[in-house]
Write an enzyme that holds these catalytic residues in place. Sequence first.
Site, PDB file in Angstrom:
ATOM      1  N   CYS A 163       0.819  -1.125   0.055  1.00  0.00           N
ATOM      2  CA  CYS A 163       0.156   0.028  -0.076  1.00  0.00           C
ATOM      3  C   CYS A 163       0.910   1.381   0.190  1.00  0.00           C
ATOM      4  O   CYS A 163       0.293   2.520  -0.165  1.00  0.00           O
ATOM      5  CB  CYS A 163      -0.884   0.074   1.157  1.00  0.00           C
ATOM      6  SG  CYS A 163      -0.415  -0.283   2.906  1.00  0.00           S
ATOM      7  N   HIS A 296      -1.579   7.919   6.854  1.00  0.00           N
ATOM      8  CA  HIS A 296      -1.987   6.561   6.190  1.00  0.00           C
ATOM      9  C   HIS A 296      -3.185   6.027   6.888  1.00  0.00           C
ATOM     10  O   HIS A 296      -4.274   5.781   5.925  1.00  0.00           O
ATOM     11  CB  HIS A 296      -0.773   5.544   6.530  1.00  0.00           C
ATOM     12  CG  HIS A 296      -1.003   4.434   5.899  1.00  0.00           C
ATOM     13  ND1 HIS A 296      -1.093   4.242   4.499  1.00  0.00           N
ATOM     14  CD2 HIS A 296      -1.042   2.886   6.192  1.00  0.00           C
ATOM     15  CE1 HIS A 296      -1.394   2.963   4.197  1.00  0.00           C
ATOM     16  NE2 HIS A 296      -1.071   1.994   5.266  1.00  0.00           N
ATOM     17  N   HIS A 333      -9.704   1.914   2.031  1.00  0.00           N
ATOM     18  CA  HIS A 333      -8.077   1.636   1.730  1.00  0.00           C
ATOM     19  C   HIS A 333      -8.021   1.029   0.294  1.00  0.00           C
ATOM     20  O   HIS A 333      -8.338   0.029  -0.014  1.00  0.00           O
ATOM     21  CB  HIS A 333      -7.484   0.417   2.597  1.00  0.00           C
ATOM     22  CG  HIS A 333      -6.293   0.528   2.787  1.00  0.00           C
ATOM     23  ND1 HIS A 333      -5.476   1.030   1.793  1.00  0.00           N
ATOM     24  CD2 HIS A 333      -5.394  -0.111   3.801  1.00  0.00           C
ATOM     25  CE1 HIS A 333      -4.240   0.726   1.984  1.00  0.00           C
ATOM     26  NE2 HIS A 333      -4.085  -0.045   3.169  1.00  0.00           N
TER      27      HIS A 333
END
Length: 347
Positions: A163, A296, A333
């Site tokens: 990610c 994040h 996400h």
Amino acid sequence: MSAQGATGRRVVVTGLGAISCLGSGVPAFWQGLTSGGGAPRPVTDPDARMANRLMYLVPAADLPDGPERHAHVELAAGPRMAIAAAHEAVADAGLDDAQCERLSVVLGVEMGNAGRHEARRAAEHGAPIRRAVGRWSPMTVTSAAVSAAIGATGGSTSVGNACAASGYAAAIAADMIRAGETDMVLTGGAEGPTRVGMGVFNRIGAADPVACRPFDTDRQGTLFGDGAAMLVLESAEHAEARGATVYAELSAAAFSCDAHHPTAPDPGGTQAVRGMRRALADAGLRPDDVGGVVPHGTGTPLNDVVESEALREVFGELCDELPLFSLKAMIGHTAGVAGAFGVLTAR
């Protein structure tokens, strides 16, 4: 490594493109954010046999119809969304065909064409293995497909480190410009829905049953979202010479890796702190120069604690007033494209 902001050529953002659960196009993205963001819904894939099927999905009406293929490779939703967002970004930057031809493409992609592989496996379930042997296609086709679609011949690179992928891609693109290797780079990422991504988080108990809730006291994990985010980066001199509109400057970036655990951050947040401080130093900025943070913010119990403590270590009492925008609460996400969505939002 770091993208040196204090030396070398300045790097600016001149073009944007986006597809997310909030719709297709950057205007839809901004409108969706200011309206409270999106909400997860169950995936319709009948083969997604898992307890938690929630995902922040791009609306069916906003999914691009094609191209369905790149050369001899069938394209899943992720690469197709990447192509659509890339077209939007280069048009937004005002690039003509000749300028697009000079572009380099650096994308961050985690799952790539996995959706197409999963569809084939479902269709061929129970069939002899020999049926699938001649139909293999690469996972990392997205960058090449985008380059072909916009006519870019300046080099195509795919970064696949989970990610963080498109965050790394943006920093690599900036380094290329600062080093004088090129004047313009298309960077970003794209991800489509995949059973493997959802399944892994179900298996480790990290999928929230309600929504992606970063920093919420009731958070129980994360939920994925699909989409694409693209940015045209170029040297400030090149942008000025062609009269381009500049959205923002990408002044610095820094990398770190704590190597603490395959799926868990270092509880002390040492490397997260190191990365933030190095980026600030390379940009020639102090913590009190920062006007906001896009963290994040996965919504997982451990990550949010570590990230909160790292931010407090870097910004101290400024954290009490520093705006923090939890993007994943709005679009989920987005895996490999999360970094690019963060850069696009922060601009």
